[in-house]
Design a protein around this motif. Structure first.
Motif, PDB file in Angstrom:
ATOM      1  N   LEU A   1       0.825  -1.212   0.000  1.00  0.00           N
ATOM      2  CA  LEU A   1       0.000   0.000   0.000  1.00  0.00           C
ATOM      3  C   LEU A   1       0.861   1.265   0.000  1.00  0.00           C
ATOM      4  CD1 LEU A   1      -2.856  -1.072   2.430  1.00  0.00           C
ATOM      5  CD2 LEU A   1      -2.930  -0.928  -0.071  1.00  0.00           C
TER       6      LEU A   1
ATOM      7  N   PRO B   1       1.799   5.472 -12.580  1.00  0.00           N
ATOM      8  CA  PRO B   1       0.486   4.850 -12.391  1.00  0.00           C
ATOM      9  C   PRO B   1       0.459   3.362 -12.760  1.00  0.00           C
ATOM     10  CG  PRO B   1       0.433   6.396 -14.211  1.00  0.00           C
ATOM     11  CD  PRO B   1       1.749   6.565 -13.535  1.00  0.00           C
TER      12      PRO B   1
ATOM     13  N   GLN C   1      -8.161   1.373   0.596  1.00  0.00           N
ATOM     14  CA  GLN C   1      -6.988   2.079   0.059  1.00  0.00           C
ATOM     15  C   GLN C   1      -6.519   1.408  -1.220  1.00  0.00           C
ATOM     16  OE1 GLN C   1      -3.659   2.535   2.687  1.00  0.00           O
ATOM     17  NE2 GLN C   1      -4.874   3.559   4.247  1.00  0.00           N
TER      18      GLN C   1
ATOM     19  N   LEU D   1       1.845   6.787  -7.013  1.00  0.00           N
ATOM     20  CA  LEU D   1       0.563   7.033  -7.677  1.00  0.00           C
ATOM     21  C   LEU D   1       0.661   8.063  -8.798  1.00  0.00           C
ATOM     22  CD1 LEU D   1      -2.459   6.463  -7.808  1.00  0.00           C
ATOM     23  CD2 LEU D   1      -2.792   8.175  -6.033  1.00  0.00           C
TER      24      LEU D   1
ATOM     25  N   THR E   1       1.712   1.580  -9.778  1.00  0.00           N
ATOM     26  CA  THR E   1       0.695   1.674  -8.729  1.00  0.00           C
ATOM     27  C   THR E   1      -0.443   0.699  -8.992  1.00  0.00           C
ATOM     28  OG1 THR E   1       1.219   3.943  -8.148  1.00  0.00           O
ATOM     29  CG2 THR E   1      -1.015   3.212  -7.662  1.00  0.00           C
TER      30      THR E   1
ATOM     31  N   ALA F   1       2.249   1.682  -3.507  1.00  0.00           N
ATOM     32  CA  ALA F   1       1.206   2.170  -4.413  1.00  0.00           C
ATOM     33  C   ALA F   1       0.975   3.660  -4.198  1.00  0.00           C
ATOM     34  CB  ALA F   1      -0.092   1.391  -4.196  1.00  0.00           C
ATOM     35  N   ARG F   2       0.871   4.073  -2.950  1.00  0.00           N
ATOM     36  CA  ARG F   2       0.650   5.487  -2.621  1.00  0.00           C
ATOM     37  C   ARG F   2       1.809   6.358  -3.097  1.00  0.00           C
ATOM     38  NH1 ARG F   2       1.580   6.135   3.189  1.00  0.00           N
ATOM     39  NH2 ARG F   2       3.698   6.245   2.400  1.00  0.00           N
TER      40      ARG F   2
ATOM     41  N   HIS G   1      -7.613   4.984  -9.085  1.00  0.00           N
ATOM     42  CA  HIS G   1      -6.993   6.260  -9.469  1.00  0.00           C
ATOM     43  C   HIS G   1      -5.930   6.040 -10.545  1.00  0.00           C
ATOM     44  CE1 HIS G   1      -8.820   8.192  -5.891  1.00  0.00           C
ATOM     45  NE2 HIS G   1      -8.704   9.281  -6.628  1.00  0.00           N
ATOM     46  N   ALA G   2      -5.100   5.030 -10.353  1.00  0.00           N
ATOM     47  CA  ALA G   2      -4.073   4.719 -11.347  1.00  0.00           C
ATOM     48  C   ALA G   2      -4.713   4.289 -12.663  1.00  0.00           C
ATOM     49  CB  ALA G   2      -3.144   3.637 -10.815  1.00  0.00           C
TER      50      ALA G   2
ATOM     51  N   ALA H   1      -1.265  -2.180  -6.385  1.00  0.00           N
ATOM     52  CA  ALA H   1      -2.557  -2.154  -5.694  1.00  0.00           C
ATOM     53  C   ALA H   1      -3.391  -3.393  -6.010  1.00  0.00           C
ATOM     54  CB  ALA H   1      -3.325  -0.889  -6.053  1.00  0.00           C
TER      55      ALA H   1
ATOM     56  N   TYR I   1      -6.364   3.309  -4.769  1.00  0.00           N
ATOM     57  CA  TYR I   1      -5.115   3.479  -5.528  1.00  0.00           C
ATOM     58  C   TYR I   1      -5.231   2.818  -6.897  1.00  0.00           C
ATOM     59  CZ  TYR I   1      -2.963   4.816  -1.054  1.00  0.00           C
ATOM     60  OH  TYR I   1      -2.651   5.419   0.134  1.00  0.00           O
TER      61      TYR I   1
END
Length: 96
Positions: free
Chosen positions: A7, A18, A47, A14, A21, A10-11, A54-55, A25, A51
């Protein structure tokens, strides 16, 4: 494999990476779905979903990523605690 490490990775990547990530994730989600992870919390699952999505947005892969999450949520082999969080999601996760 440590969920917290996945995690954080990944954060931390990000915005710059991507693809990394998304891979990290989704690996975390798959690992959690398999029942791995000590003291797993709902926030860890959310989370990882956040992630990943979003990626995926940055990469134009939202539908396939949602499909993976949905497949994990419907798989009877998925850990029950994880499956419930995947199904219910959270308002912090895009698309839920």
């Amino acid at each position: 494999m440590d969920i917290g490490t996945l995690l954080r990775a990944a954060r931390d990547h990000l915005d710059r990476e991507p693809a990394f990530t998304l891979d990290t994730a989704t690996t975390a989600l798959s690992w959690m779905a398999a029942g791995h992870g000590y003291d797993l919390r709902a926030g860890d699952i959310w989370q990882a979903m956040g992630y990943a999505l979003h990626a995926a947005e940055a990469l134009g892969r939202v539908e396939s990523t949602r499909g993976l999450i949905q497949a994990l949520a419907q798989d009877q082999g998925t850990d029950a605690f994880v499956r419930e969080r995947l199904v219910n999601g959270t308002t912090d996760v895009p698309g839920h």
